[in-house]
Design a protein around this motif. Structure first.
Motif, PDB file in Angstrom:
ATOM      1  N   PRO A   1      70.143  37.038  23.806  1.00 37.63           N
ATOM      2  CA  PRO A   1      69.168  36.233  22.619  1.00 37.63           C
ATOM      3  C   PRO A   1      67.669  36.490  23.099  1.00 37.63           C
ATOM      4  O   PRO A   1      67.306  36.257  24.566  1.00 37.63           O
ATOM      5  CB  PRO A   1      69.708  34.668  22.548  1.00 37.63           C
ATOM      6  CG  PRO A   1      71.012  35.215  22.846  1.00 37.63           C
ATOM      7  CD  PRO A   1      71.013  36.060  23.867  1.00 37.63           C
ATOM      8  N   VAL A   2      66.664  36.766  22.193  1.00 33.46           N
ATOM      9  CA  VAL A   2      65.483  36.766  22.574  1.00 33.46           C
ATOM     10  C   VAL A   2      64.639  35.349  22.461  1.00 33.46           C
ATOM     11  O   VAL A   2      64.322  35.002  21.080  1.00 33.46           O
ATOM     12  CB  VAL A   2      64.704  37.893  21.539  1.00 33.46           C
ATOM     13  CG1 VAL A   2      63.338  38.161  22.121  1.00 33.46           C
ATOM     14  CG2 VAL A   2      65.510  39.293  21.953  1.00 33.46           C
ATOM     15  N   TYR A   3      64.287  34.857  23.385  1.00 39.63           N
ATOM     16  CA  TYR A   3      63.681  33.328  23.196  1.00 39.63           C
ATOM     17  C   TYR A   3      62.136  33.908  22.863  1.00 39.63           C
ATOM     18  O   TYR A   3      61.463  34.756  23.275  1.00 39.63           O
ATOM     19  CB  TYR A   3      63.753  32.798  24.581  1.00 39.63           C
ATOM     20  CG  TYR A   3      63.586  31.309  24.439  1.00 39.63           C
ATOM     21  CD1 TYR A   3      64.628  30.498  24.623  1.00 39.63           C
ATOM     22  CD2 TYR A   3      62.113  30.856  24.516  1.00 39.63           C
ATOM     23  CE1 TYR A   3      64.274  29.027  24.474  1.00 39.63           C
ATOM     24  CE2 TYR A   3      62.012  29.302  24.547  1.00 39.63           C
ATOM     25  CZ  TYR A   3      62.960  28.552  24.607  1.00 39.63           C
ATOM     26  OH  TYR A   3      62.585  27.225  24.507  1.00 39.63           O
ATOM     27  N   ASN A   4      61.666  32.963  22.116  1.00 40.82           N
ATOM     28  CA  ASN A   4      60.277  33.186  21.979  1.00 40.82           C
ATOM     29  C   ASN A   4      59.396  33.163  23.113  1.00 40.82           C
ATOM     30  O   ASN A   4      59.493  32.235  23.798  1.00 40.82           O
ATOM     31  CB  ASN A   4      59.472  31.780  20.932  1.00 40.82           C
ATOM     32  CG  ASN A   4      58.169  31.882  20.376  1.00 40.82           C
ATOM     33  OD1 ASN A   4      57.763  33.018  20.089  1.00 40.82           O
ATOM     34  ND2 ASN A   4      57.536  30.775  20.527  1.00 40.82           N
ATOM     35  N   GLY A   5      58.772  34.323  22.952  1.00 47.13           N
ATOM     36  CA  GLY A   5      57.824  34.573  24.237  1.00 47.13           C
ATOM     37  C   GLY A   5      58.526  35.584  25.079  1.00 47.13           C
ATOM     38  O   GLY A   5      57.758  36.283  26.175  1.00 47.13           O
ATOM     39  N   CYS A   6      59.490  36.104  24.615  1.00 45.45           N
ATOM     40  CA  CYS A   6      60.213  37.112  25.660  1.00 45.45           C
ATOM     41  C   CYS A   6      60.528  38.514  24.809  1.00 45.45           C
ATOM     42  O   CYS A   6      61.184  39.395  25.021  1.00 45.45           O
ATOM     43  CB  CYS A   6      61.807  36.745  25.956  1.00 45.45           C
ATOM     44  SG  CYS A   6      61.620  35.042  26.889  1.00 45.45           S
ATOM     45  N   GLU A   7      59.507  38.580  23.818  1.00 44.85           N
ATOM     46  CA  GLU A   7      59.596  39.709  23.109  1.00 44.85           C
ATOM     47  C   GLU A   7      59.092  40.988  23.779  1.00 44.85           C
ATOM     48  O   GLU A   7      57.979  41.017  24.715  1.00 44.85           O
ATOM     49  CB  GLU A   7      58.987  39.776  21.608  1.00 44.85           C
ATOM     50  CG  GLU A   7      59.466  38.437  20.796  1.00 44.85           C
ATOM     51  CD  GLU A   7      58.794  37.210  21.061  1.00 44.85           C
ATOM     52  OE1 GLU A   7      58.118  36.906  22.020  1.00 44.85           O
ATOM     53  OE2 GLU A   7      59.178  36.165  20.510  1.00 44.85           O
ATOM     54  N   ALA A   8      59.599  42.136  23.375  1.00 49.62           N
ATOM     55  CA  ALA A   8      58.624  43.642  23.759  1.00 49.62           C
ATOM     56  C   ALA A   8      58.998  43.603  25.212  1.00 49.62           C
ATOM     57  O   ALA A   8      58.084  44.205  25.561  1.00 49.62           O
ATOM     58  CB  ALA A   8      57.334  43.489  23.315  1.00 49.62           C
ATOM     59  N   LEU A   9      60.257  43.083  25.804  1.00 47.77           N
ATOM     60  CA  LEU A   9      60.423  43.378  27.241  1.00 47.77           C
ATOM     61  C   LEU A   9      61.754  44.217  27.245  1.00 47.77           C
ATOM     62  O   LEU A   9      62.431  44.538  26.226  1.00 47.77           O
ATOM     63  CB  LEU A   9      60.898  41.820  27.941  1.00 47.77           C
ATOM     64  CG  LEU A   9      59.715  41.031  27.862  1.00 47.77           C
ATOM     65  CD1 LEU A   9      60.427  39.669  28.456  1.00 47.77           C
ATOM     66  CD2 LEU A   9      58.261  41.590  28.562  1.00 47.77           C
ATOM     67  N   SER A  10      61.750  45.193  28.670  1.00 49.07           N
ATOM     68  CA  SER A  10      62.930  45.590  28.813  1.00 49.07           C
ATOM     69  C   SER A  10      64.150  44.648  28.723  1.00 49.07           C
ATOM     70  O   SER A  10      64.076  43.588  28.542  1.00 49.07           O
ATOM     71  CB  SER A  10      62.923  46.255  30.036  1.00 49.07           C
ATOM     72  OG  SER A  10      63.155  45.161  31.079  1.00 49.07           O
TER      73      SER A  10
END
Length: 220
Positions: A101-110
């Motif tokens: 799951p993509v937590y807010n602030g963890c976008e656009a990462l590998s």
């Protein structure tokens, strides 16, 4: 006779009885058997509830600590996201899912960075929100650890919280904090949104430490 007994009880004792009645009602609803399930003897849980009720009635009063424990018990069973709905049958273990799951602030990462970011965000949030006074009041001689589980479903919502083997006040506080974790972008596997089973290890005492762990098997 009954009227005389109740007229002599303190306000705290009446509150305790109210708490207990509410808890019994909620537990009865949460633990309701399916219609096609064969009913056997009274469950161990109901037996324990009856024992607590008898003890409170016989005691005639209640301490602040006991009142807080009853309040915590009520908070545990008064939500639809807790033990009554905990199921892992349709969930992938967090360690096995392709993209967590993509937590807010963890976008656009590998993929790896997203996983690390998720772990850090969850741990930090719980530590910041946890009410330390609850664990400090326990006056533990040394820190204790407890496992907690939760599911992040296909919509990115936390549900199915479960806490193993801890004081009822601690369990209620962990569940309270978990319920505050914001929705996130759901995990994906083979390009499809999926439900994932997550676990954390909480160390508590005068301080609280949280570690996101990958359980080797599904909890009982």
């Amino acid at each position: 006779m009954i009227h005389k007994f109740y007229s002599n009880t303190t306000l705290e004792f009446q509150n305790a009885i109210s708490f207990l009645i509410i808890c019994i009602i909620l537990l009865s609803v949460s633990c309701k058997e399916e219609t096609n399930t064969i009913k056997t003897t009274e469950s161990d849980l109901i037996t324990k509830i009856n024992a607590v009720q008898e003890q409170v009635m016989a005691q005639g009063n209640i301490t602040k600590q006991e009142e807080q424990a009853l309040a915590s018990l009520c908070s545990i069973v008064s939500h639809d996201d807790g033990l009554a709905t905990f199921t892992t049958d349709n969930s992938i273990l967090l360690k096995d899912v392709e993209v967590v799951p993509v937590y807010n602030g963890c976008e656009a990462l590998s993929v790896t960075q997203t996983r690390d970011c998720f772990n850090n965000k969850i741990s930090t949030f719980i530590k910041q929100e946890f009410n330390l006074s609850i664990t400090k009041d326990l006056n533990l001689s040394e820190p204790k650890q407890v496992e907690a589980f939760f599911i992040i479903n296909e919509n990115g919502t936390l549900t199915g919280m479960k806490v193993r083997d801890s004081e009822v006040n601690v369990q209620a506080e962990i569940l309270r904090v978990l319920r505050k974790i914001p929705n996130m972008k759901p995990a994906t596997h083979n390009g499809v949104n999926v439900s994932v089973l997550c676990s954390i290890l909480v160390t508590y005492g005068n301080e609280v430490e949280v570690k996101v762990v990958y359980i080797p098997e599904r909890p009982a």
